[in-house]
Design an enzyme around this catalytic site. Structure first.
Site, short mmCIF file in Angstrom:
data_model
loop_
_atom_site.label_atom_id
_atom_site.label_comp_id
_atom_site.label_asym_id
_atom_site.label_seq_id
_atom_site.Cartn_x
_atom_site.Cartn_y
_atom_site.Cartn_z
N GLU A 211 0.85 -1.19 0.00
CA GLU A 211 0.00 0.00 0.00
C GLU A 211 0.89 1.25 0.00
O GLU A 211 1.98 1.26 0.56
CB GLU A 211 -0.89 -0.02 1.25
CG GLU A 211 -1.91 1.10 1.31
CD GLU A 211 -2.78 1.03 2.56
OE1 GLU A 211 -3.93 1.48 2.50
OE2 GLU A 211 -2.30 0.52 3.60
N LYS B 237 -10.31 0.52 -2.28
CA LYS B 237 -10.36 0.04 -0.90
C LYS B 237 -11.72 0.33 -0.27
O LYS B 237 -12.17 1.48 -0.22
CB LYS B 237 -9.24 0.70 -0.11
CG LYS B 237 -9.07 0.24 1.32
CD LYS B 237 -7.87 0.95 1.94
CE LYS B 237 -7.60 0.54 3.37
NZ LYS B 237 -6.41 1.26 3.92
N CYS C 97 -4.99 -3.66 3.00
CA CYS C 97 -4.70 -3.31 4.39
C CYS C 97 -5.87 -3.52 5.35
O CYS C 97 -6.11 -4.64 5.78
CB CYS C 97 -4.19 -1.87 4.45
SG CYS C 97 -3.26 -1.47 5.96
#
Length: 310
Positions: free
Chosen positions: A56, A129, A175
């Site tokens: 990321e 995301k 993440c």
């Protein structure tokens, strides 16, 4: 750093998919980060990787709006790296000023976008995301609220990799998504065999939960989980610092860690620093994906035939 032999095969004599996860310590110098990315991809290619997963915020930690202004340029450069080295490159995340349909993100926010580039340099998947990091952490920063900068994505993504005349299905995460088992399970239900998990965990949350979450999501989904991480101290232009956990790892479908780098910081070997040669500022973790063995494991423990709450 762990490596695996090249040119190995599964029980059907099909070449195994070789995956490389990259650990970085990205700063706010985008061009320097690009040089590191290119070097890591080149090294992974030389060691036989078919797919390289970057962490990321690979092009910049912080400076999100300035980096977002270069989204198309940076995406083109990273796609060129995939073409140059003839492999798949998963760009962990770049801040993007527009949604997948091309509309500008409203309210002065961005999307945190992960992209997959094929060996011909074309983008074949984009994932925005979904879960945005919100937490109070006992570190120098204290609190985190990604939603102040980013708009959450709305769509899950499973994409196809074609390697060595074989087809693999990759589900994309980023993440904080690792904390939500329903996402990993939905990706599996959509056909995923592997899950990407490019990350920049804080040092404290990573120390407490990173390895556990990688293994848990692998067990939830019965997929290989590829955890490419940021690791070390990141200095921002305002003088503040952030520390990330690192410990890049790849976990098999049964929760076994099959490749790992067991440090936050990049540990430089003497061979990398002698004779005025710049030290290597990335780490590579390799693992081989055996789809046949994974399918056998799923058949022995058919948890997706037993779901009652999904």
């Amino acid at each position: 750093m762990t490596t695996t032999p090249t040119n190995t095969f599964d029980s059907d004599h099909t070449p195994l998919l070789k995956v490389a996860a990259v650990q970085m310590n990205s700063q706010q110098d985008v061009d320097a980060n690009l040089a590191t990315i290119k070097a890591a991809i080149a090294a992974a290619c030389a060691q036989g990787a078919d797919v390289v997963v970057l962490p990321e915020n690979c092009c910049s930690m912080g400076e999100q709006f300035a980096t977002a202004m270069r989204f198309d340029e940076l995406s083109g450069i990273l796609g060129d790296y995939a073409r140059t080295y003839n492999l798949h490159v998963l760009v962990g995340s770049l801040p993007c000023p527009y949604r997948p349909d091309g509309l500008i993100v409203p309210n002065q926010r961005l999307r945190q976008t992960s992209q997959l580039f094929s060996p011909d340099g074309k983008r074949i998947a984009r994932y925005d995301k979904i879960h945005l990091f919100t937490a109070t952490v006992a570190d120098q920063q204290g609190s985190y609220n990604e939603a102040a900068t980013f708009e959450p994505g709305m769509q899950t993504v499973v994409t196809t990799l074609e390697v060595n005349n074989s087809v693999y299905e990759l589900g994309m995460m980023v993440c904080f998504d690792l904390r939500f088992p329903a996402l990993a399970q939905r990706l599996r239900q959509a056909g995923a065999q592997l899950l990407s998990a490019p990350s920049a965990f804080t040092y404290l949350t990573g120390q407490a939960h990173w390895s556990l979450l990688l293994r848990a999501r692998a067990l939830d989904s019965q997929c290989m989980v590829i955890g490419a991480a940021q690791g070390g101290e990141h200095t921002y232009r305002d003088g503040s610092n952030r520390q990330t956990w690192g410990h890049t790892a790849i976990t098999a479908f049964d929760g076994t860690i099959v490749g790992s780098y067991d440090h936050a910081h990049i540990e430089h070997s003497p061979d990398n620093t002698k004779d005025n040669i710049s030290p290597q500022n990335y780490a590579l973790v390799f693992a081989e994906f055996d789809g046949h063995a994974q399918q056998q494991g799923r058949q022995r423990l058919p948890i997706f035939n037993c779901h009652r709450l999904t």
